[in-house]
Design a protein around this motif. Sequence first.
Motif, PDB file in Angstrom:
ATOM      1  N   ASP A 105     -20.763 -12.203  34.125  1.00  0.00           N
ATOM      2  CA  ASP A 105     -20.333 -10.494  34.599  1.00  0.00           C
ATOM      3  C   ASP A 105     -18.936 -10.972  33.501  1.00  0.00           C
ATOM      4  O   ASP A 105     -18.283 -11.267  34.200  1.00  0.00           O
ATOM      5  CB  ASP A 105     -20.134 -10.293  36.092  1.00  0.00           C
ATOM      6  CG  ASP A 105     -19.516  -9.010  35.720  1.00  0.00           C
ATOM      7  OD1 ASP A 105     -20.023  -8.119  34.451  1.00  0.00           O
ATOM      8  OD2 ASP A 105     -18.476  -8.186  36.643  1.00  0.00           O
ATOM      9  N   VAL A 106     -19.702 -10.502  32.353  1.00  0.00           N
ATOM     10  CA  VAL A 106     -18.564 -10.378  30.863  1.00  0.00           C
ATOM     11  C   VAL A 106     -18.480  -9.360  30.856  1.00  0.00           C
ATOM     12  O   VAL A 106     -19.057  -7.839  31.094  1.00  0.00           O
ATOM     13  CB  VAL A 106     -18.993 -11.695  29.709  1.00  0.00           C
ATOM     14  CG1 VAL A 106     -17.880 -11.233  29.043  1.00  0.00           C
ATOM     15  CG2 VAL A 106     -19.561 -13.058  30.072  1.00  0.00           C
ATOM     16  N   VAL A 107     -16.779  -9.181  31.055  1.00  0.00           N
ATOM     17  CA  VAL A 107     -16.115  -7.470  30.609  1.00  0.00           C
ATOM     18  C   VAL A 107     -15.271  -7.777  29.681  1.00  0.00           C
ATOM     19  O   VAL A 107     -14.104  -8.681  29.410  1.00  0.00           O
ATOM     20  CB  VAL A 107     -15.651  -7.009  31.778  1.00  0.00           C
ATOM     21  CG1 VAL A 107     -14.661  -5.317  31.428  1.00  0.00           C
ATOM     22  CG2 VAL A 107     -16.828  -6.672  32.532  1.00  0.00           C
ATOM     23  N   VAL A 108     -15.015  -6.855  28.645  1.00  0.00           N
ATOM     24  CA  VAL A 108     -13.933  -7.111  27.187  1.00  0.00           C
ATOM     25  C   VAL A 108     -12.627  -6.467  28.003  1.00  0.00           C
ATOM     26  O   VAL A 108     -13.298  -5.114  28.412  1.00  0.00           O
ATOM     27  CB  VAL A 108     -14.289  -6.581  26.211  1.00  0.00           C
ATOM     28  CG1 VAL A 108     -13.453  -6.221  25.258  1.00  0.00           C
ATOM     29  CG2 VAL A 108     -14.943  -6.909  25.513  1.00  0.00           C
ATOM     30  N   GLY A 109     -11.868  -6.623  27.752  1.00  0.00           N
ATOM     31  CA  GLY A 109     -10.495  -5.819  28.377  1.00  0.00           C
ATOM     32  C   GLY A 109      -9.987  -5.763  27.262  1.00  0.00           C
ATOM     33  O   GLY A 109      -9.639  -3.947  27.854  1.00  0.00           O
ATOM     34  N   ILE A 110      -9.749  -6.093  26.320  1.00  0.00           N
ATOM     35  CA  ILE A 110      -9.006  -5.642  25.356  1.00  0.00           C
ATOM     36  C   ILE A 110      -9.020  -6.141  23.827  1.00  0.00           C
ATOM     37  O   ILE A 110      -8.846  -7.933  23.835  1.00  0.00           O
ATOM     38  CB  ILE A 110      -7.832  -5.476  24.903  1.00  0.00           C
ATOM     39  CG1 ILE A 110      -6.770  -4.719  24.406  1.00  0.00           C
ATOM     40  CG2 ILE A 110      -6.905  -6.936  25.428  1.00  0.00           C
ATOM     41  CD1 ILE A 110      -5.220  -3.724  24.385  1.00  0.00           C
ATOM     42  N   VAL A 111      -9.561  -6.185  22.860  1.00  0.00           N
ATOM     43  CA  VAL A 111      -9.634  -6.908  21.977  1.00  0.00           C
ATOM     44  C   VAL A 111      -9.297  -5.681  20.508  1.00  0.00           C
ATOM     45  O   VAL A 111      -9.626  -5.276  20.198  1.00  0.00           O
ATOM     46  CB  VAL A 111     -11.272  -7.343  21.195  1.00  0.00           C
ATOM     47  CG1 VAL A 111     -11.527  -7.754  20.060  1.00  0.00           C
ATOM     48  CG2 VAL A 111     -11.601  -8.423  22.492  1.00  0.00           C
ATOM     49  N   GLU A 112      -8.461  -7.130  20.047  1.00  0.00           N
ATOM     50  CA  GLU A 112      -8.618  -6.081  18.415  1.00  0.00           C
ATOM     51  C   GLU A 112      -9.643  -7.341  17.478  1.00  0.00           C
ATOM     52  O   GLU A 112      -8.655  -8.079  17.047  1.00  0.00           O
ATOM     53  CB  GLU A 112      -6.701  -6.532  17.744  1.00  0.00           C
ATOM     54  CG  GLU A 112      -5.638  -6.044  19.308  1.00  0.00           C
ATOM     55  CD  GLU A 112      -5.249  -4.349  19.303  1.00  0.00           C
ATOM     56  OE1 GLU A 112      -6.192  -3.551  18.199  1.00  0.00           O
ATOM     57  OE2 GLU A 112      -4.857  -3.588  20.265  1.00  0.00           O
ATOM     58  N   THR A 113      -9.378  -5.982  16.807  1.00  0.00           N
ATOM     59  CA  THR A 113     -10.818  -6.846  15.577  1.00  0.00           C
ATOM     60  C   THR A 113      -9.962  -6.264  14.502  1.00  0.00           C
ATOM     61  O   THR A 113     -10.219  -7.102  13.644  1.00  0.00           O
ATOM     62  CB  THR A 113     -11.374  -5.579  14.896  1.00  0.00           C
ATOM     63  OG1 THR A 113     -11.164  -3.706  14.878  1.00  0.00           O
ATOM     64  CG2 THR A 113     -12.479  -5.765  16.681  1.00  0.00           C
ATOM     65  N   HIS A 114      -8.892  -5.504  13.961  1.00  0.00           N
ATOM     66  CA  HIS A 114      -7.847  -5.033  12.917  1.00  0.00           C
ATOM     67  C   HIS A 114      -8.847  -4.832  12.014  1.00  0.00           C
ATOM     68  O   HIS A 114      -8.789  -5.152  10.616  1.00  0.00           O
ATOM     69  CB  HIS A 114      -7.246  -6.439  12.049  1.00  0.00           C
ATOM     70  CG  HIS A 114      -6.293  -7.380  13.721  1.00  0.00           C
ATOM     71  ND1 HIS A 114      -5.409  -6.681  13.443  1.00  0.00           N
ATOM     72  CD2 HIS A 114      -6.324  -8.069  14.512  1.00  0.00           C
ATOM     73  CE1 HIS A 114      -4.409  -6.977  14.758  1.00  0.00           C
ATOM     74  NE2 HIS A 114      -4.942  -8.385  15.199  1.00  0.00           N
ATOM     75  N   GLY A 115     -10.069  -3.827  11.783  1.00  0.00           N
ATOM     76  CA  GLY A 115     -10.787  -3.455  10.685  1.00  0.00           C
ATOM     77  C   GLY A 115     -11.997  -4.902  10.672  1.00  0.00           C
ATOM     78  O   GLY A 115     -12.609  -4.239   8.873  1.00  0.00           O
ATOM     79  N   ARG A 116     -12.118  -5.667  10.846  1.00  0.00           N
ATOM     80  CA  ARG A 116     -13.020  -6.623  10.319  1.00  0.00           C
ATOM     81  C   ARG A 116     -14.695  -6.748  11.236  1.00  0.00           C
ATOM     82  O   ARG A 116     -15.078  -6.268  12.359  1.00  0.00           O
ATOM     83  CB  ARG A 116     -12.393  -7.723  10.936  1.00  0.00           C
ATOM     84  CG  ARG A 116     -10.538  -8.160  10.684  1.00  0.00           C
ATOM     85  CD  ARG A 116     -10.563  -9.780  11.596  1.00  0.00           C
ATOM     86  NE  ARG A 116      -9.442 -10.009  10.694  1.00  0.00           N
ATOM     87  CZ  ARG A 116      -8.034 -10.897  11.818  1.00  0.00           C
ATOM     88  NH1 ARG A 116      -8.769 -11.512  12.959  1.00  0.00           N
ATOM     89  NH2 ARG A 116      -7.019 -10.771  11.192  1.00  0.00           N
ATOM     90  N   SER A 117     -15.451  -5.923  10.287  1.00  0.00           N
ATOM     91  CA  SER A 117     -16.583  -5.513  10.969  1.00  0.00           C
ATOM     92  C   SER A 117     -17.371  -6.321  11.455  1.00  0.00           C
ATOM     93  O   SER A 117     -18.193  -6.163  12.411  1.00  0.00           O
ATOM     94  CB  SER A 117     -17.416  -4.844   9.616  1.00  0.00           C
ATOM     95  OG  SER A 117     -17.638  -5.752   8.551  1.00  0.00           O
TER      96      SER A 117
END
Length: 888
Positions: free
Chosen positions: A55-67
């Motif tokens: 059971d995996v959840v993304v709490g917060i991720v900053e991609t900085h515009g990287r596709s």
Amino acid sequence: MPSPPDKRPDPNALLTLAGREGRGRLTVFLGAAPGVGKTYAMLSRARREKQAGVDVVVGIVETHGRSETAALTEGLEILARRTVDYRGRELEEFDIDAALARRPRLIIVDELAHTNAPDSRHPKRYQDVEELIGAGIDVWTALNIQHLESLVDVVSRITGVTVRESVPDSVIKKADEVIVVDITPTELIQRLEDGKVYLPDNARRAADGFFRPGNLTALRELALRRTTERVDDQMLAYLRQNAIEGPWETADRLIVCVGPDKFSQQVVRAAGRLATGLNADWLAVTVERPGQEVGGEALAELEANLRLAERLGAEVRRLNGHDYVGEILRLARAENVTQIVLGSGRASWWQRATGRSLADDLLHRSEEINVTVITNTVAEAPPARQWWRRLVLQPSLAGLAMAVGCVAAAVGIGVGLRHFVYLPNASMLFLMAVLASALTVGRWSAITAAVLSFFAYNFFFIPPLYTFTIAEPHEVFALAVFLIVAVVAGDLAGRVRERAEGEGRRAANIMSLYEFSRKLSGITSLDDVLWAAVAHAQATLHGRVVIAVPQEDELAVAAAWPPDISLDTTDMTALRWAFEKREIAGRGTGTLPNIAFEFRPILTPNGAVGVLGLAQPEGAEPLSPAEERILVAILDQTAIAIDRAKLAKENVRTAALEESEKLRSALLSSLSHDLRTPLASITGAVTTLRQLGTKMNEESRDDLLASIEEEAARLSRFVANLLDMSRLEAGALNARRDFLDVADVVRTAVDRARKAFPTRLIETSLAADLPPVRGDQALLGQVLFNLLDNAHKYGGDDTPTAVFARREDDEVVVTITDQGKGIPPDDLERIFDKFYRRGKVDGRAPGTGLGLSISRGFIEAMGGTITAESPAVRKRGTRIVIRLPAGA
């Protein structure tokens, strides 16, 4: 590799392992610089875990515009972010409450060093991660090496870039797994040029500044070295937990000296790196001189330095004494310290000549303890200039005025006396002026007076007068000696005054705490303890004070000063955090630092028993070390008093349980005897009648039937007594208040007793003028019968029982007197207790021990009293006296 049979695991290592039970696991993806692919690697592994059923959840991720990075989030559950309005802008932050409510097995929280928006529960994201781990949730996060607190100044010197966000080294030390995401500097710079790290404009600026090959190589080395140290820690922990023989490191222990200046931050970080490299415990020490407490900006700087040391894993100690070096070495030897770390700026010519600097003194006196000196790389004003600035600026206007006034008075007195007497040694007058300045204001005023006296003595009393010229050589020597003596005497007198003031303040604090402890020692009520604590804390620290304690499984404010204090939702959140985590929360801490209150848990050996909140007045300085010690003492004393109050309450409850157990045992004893005996008699008589009824004569059958009737009546009385006692204890007894004739009730009870005890002689004497009383005829009759029953049991067979009724003033008095052995004086009140029985009398078993207790309950319900007197007649017997108020 199995452990030898005579080897045991390290207890501390096992305790550390046990402390991780119930907690989540922390995995840190560590990189040397932005753009190495930490988030990409983290999300790639997360997708594999998701496919494996985790059971995996993304709490917060900053991609900085990287596709490429954004594409990896597809198919993963992403928590909605919390929107915060800050200075007209909407910020999106990680929602920790949503994460705790969702409670996944694994959550991704990017950018560990991020600073949260104001009014968040925690100022830093790593504190959000710590709360998630404490709740049993596994966390994956990413971090760059430059954000480690102990490396901030090192990275700034290497790259020339100031690092504004940092994470304590303890986060990495406590991490369950550290994964290094590494690429070569050449590859990273190529990624930067390809626009895979920053947008083009930002990329060009970064390449010219931070992203240079030398910088990246140095950062890469720091990351790899720190990871190596982490792997070494894990290996040592494994060896200790499994009792495997190996090359153990020596137990190093460090002390770092901390002062109220910015250079101490550099020293603390250096000590933190050294302690991490040695895998050693360390202490951060500050020494306060009595009478010279740090205040203002210096105090704020000192507290910031000590908090930095705590974040880096140090234990803070505050010492007090005039001999800095002696106090530090005394602590070092007591704590088995192997190395002392301190900072040293550029020495002045005076320090170089005398060797009086702190570093030099420590080097000369440390003996077997190593001393590491950190040089100051930050440009500062020359020490000599600082010394003169202190000398000139420290005296206050009051001290300067006092010095001028005392010297002027000495001049006036000397000039006046010179007209009347020969004054060969006027210097004594000026010495008195110096001592007066020292004792009234302080040593800097005394030194100022000494300098002024030097010139005034020369001008007014050394020939030629009214000039600064000295004619005789011996006068030059005398004047020089006078200046030295005046300065030394003034300095010593000033030190004595400062020490006396410091001791006076310390004595006042000790007396205040003594009075507080005395007040608490006489209090057993929890409410009184809490109100005494808030009143004393408010009077001592001059702020708003609240104390909250658990009430019905919920924390609630139990005492506050001023009493009208109310806590909002944010305050209560910090309060509960302090109680549950046993950590300081609120203003100036790592949890909700923007609220007005600072909440501190009240701790006992059994855990937290409450929380004290302190809100200082607006604009007030942080607590001084002396106030901090007072607050800690108040918390300790309050914790002891709360524990004592709870123990007192527990003792009362235990006593009640013991009394209940005694009553239960007595009741069971009564039931086992007083129910079984008549039932046995009835059963035996019935069995005999059934088996031999036709063979028995009439007289024998009548005796058995009379026995059955007597035992059944006895059983009925016993059951009635139990029912009456249960009604009394339940408060369900409603006595009637009718007018009744006492004489009729007495006659009815006596007739009933004569039928029940036909062999008993009962004498009655009823006054003719008995007024009516208000009461319940049935209850009063039952009381009289119970008393006649007792007289039958304890009065002897060959003596009569006397019943008298008469009027005394506004009362009707009824007495029942037997001529038995009587009752000891100590038992006259105890006979009215439930289940109290005096043992067998004349071979007869005693009753249930309820008769007199029920009688007192009935009589008191009718507004009367019942007492016992013994001896009653000819030094024998017992008299029971009933008094009922006469009716109108």
